[in-house]
Design an enzyme around this catalytic site. Structure first.
Site, PDB file in Angstrom:
ATOM      1  N   GLN A   1       0.916  -1.705  -0.119  1.00  0.00           N
ATOM      2  CA  GLN A   1       0.119   0.080  -0.082  1.00  0.00           C
ATOM      3  C   GLN A   1       0.745   1.372  -0.496  1.00  0.00           C
ATOM      4  OE1 GLN A   1      -1.826  -1.662   3.996  1.00  0.00           O
ATOM      5  NE2 GLN A   1      -3.773  -0.988   2.510  1.00  0.00           N
TER       6      GLN A   1
ATOM      7  N   HIS B   1      -1.320   1.425  -4.550  1.00  0.00           N
ATOM      8  CA  HIS B   1      -1.771   2.367  -4.713  1.00  0.00           C
ATOM      9  C   HIS B   1      -0.746   3.401  -5.517  1.00  0.00           C
ATOM     10  CE1 HIS B   1      -3.925   1.888  -0.662  1.00  0.00           C
ATOM     11  NE2 HIS B   1      -4.560   1.706  -1.935  1.00  0.00           N
TER      12      HIS B   1
ATOM     13  N   SER C   1       0.212  -2.674   9.012  1.00  0.00           N
ATOM     14  CA  SER C   1      -1.066  -1.691   7.566  1.00  0.00           C
ATOM     15  C   SER C   1      -2.039  -2.532   9.793  1.00  0.00           C
ATOM     16  CB  SER C   1      -1.465  -2.630   6.446  1.00  0.00           C
ATOM     17  OG  SER C   1      -2.374  -2.214   6.645  1.00  0.00           O
ATOM     18  N   SER C   2      -2.745  -1.106   9.553  1.00  0.00           N
ATOM     19  CA  SER C   2      -3.847  -1.042  10.346  1.00  0.00           C
ATOM     20  C   SER C   2      -4.695  -1.675   9.702  1.00  0.00           C
ATOM     21  CB  SER C   2      -4.105   0.016  11.577  1.00  0.00           C
ATOM     22  OG  SER C   2      -3.940   1.334  10.580  1.00  0.00           O
TER      23      SER C   2
END
Ligand code: ZN
Length: 280
Positions: free
Chosen positions: A99, A117, A218-219
């Site tokens: 990401q 992204h 990553s959350s």
């Protein structure tokens, strides 16, 4: 650490697909949008709608980004990125879905990286579609703004920095150098914009072929990344998560390790016999 044992077994089996987020790049000096808790957003990122419809928002973006670019361009991969590349060299990791838009997986030597992204070091023209390098745009922006001096207060993951309004007003953005009039945009997916469907399809295909999915830093707050965890869980593919703080995918995970990635990943690589031997 019991969870590190479980993570080691998962990775040692091979066929791993990595899904990485901002937490992997914080140790390279690129701060996380949401902080270690994954909740409090310190900075509101640019939306696609504001960027394309509001000339002032666009001017602000390019003024701040012009200052932030040197910091992003100067960032180097950290021990976490290198460990991922080592796991790939050892044949345990097949694909890296990231990401992040900083290009640091590639800089660490990873191959088969899908940049979900996009990349900050490429610029696209919204009129003619031509891709150009950010370095070239940086030179053009410098020429258009020879006296632009402002103090950099802090840099965010999208290459943005905090900047007072009067300094923004003095900044002169430039249009496409190829068609002459087109609006330039970094080749990254802004909030409010959709990831190109073919790219998403490649990610789903990689996840469905995987023996396990390993989430790094990553959350999983946004669906853009979380959907891959949900797909893996639905298909019975085990999910491992290494992140500082809880994530929105924890309920789907087989194993969660809450620790700094730059510490855990080299240890993991050493345990499975990848990369440089370390004392563990
Ligand atoms: Zn153009």
């Amino acid at each position: 650490m019991e969870s590190l044992d479980a993570l080691t077994s998962l990775v040692a089996a091979g066929g791993v697909v990595v899904l990485s987020g901002a937490g992997l790049s914080t140790e390279s000096g690129i701060p996380d949008y949401r902080g270690p808790s994954g909740v409090a957003r310190r900075h509101t990122p640019m939306t696609f709608q504001a960027f394309t419809r509001d000339p002032l928002a666009r001017r602000r973006y390019w003024a701040r980004s012009h200052l932030g670019w040197r910091l992003i361009a100067g960032a180097a991969p950290n021990a976490g990125h290198r460990a991922v590349a080592e796991l790939q060299d050892a044949g345990l990791v097949d694909t890296v879905i990231t990401q992040n838009v900083d290009g640091l997986h590639g800089a660490a030597g990873s191959t088969a990286v899908i940049e979900l992204h996009g990349r900050l070091d490429e610029v696209t023209c919204l009129a003619c579609g031509n891709l150009t390098s950010r370095e070239e745009l940086h030179r053009r922006l410098r020429e258009a703004n020879p006296d632009f001096v402002a103090r950099v207060a802090g840099v965010n993951p999208d290459g943005d920095v905090d900047l007072p309004d009067e300094q923004v007003a003095a900044f002169r953005p430039v249009d496409c150098g190829i068609c002459g009039t087109g609006m330039l945009k970094p080749d990254v997916v802004f909030f409010g914009e959709t990831v190109p469907p073919q790219r998403v399809a490649r990610c789903f295909a990689a996840v469905e072929r995987a023996r396990s999915l390993l989430v790094l830093g990553s959350s999983l707050t946004v669906m853009s990344g979380r959907r891959f965890v949900i797909r893996a869980a639905k298909r019975g593919i085990p999910v491992g998560i290494v992140n500082q703080g809880p994530t929105r995918g924890d309920g789907h995970a087989t194993v969660c390790v809450d620790a700094p990635l730059g510490t855990v990943l080299p240890r993991l690589a050493a345990r499975v016999g990848a990369g440089t031997p370390l004392k563990v």
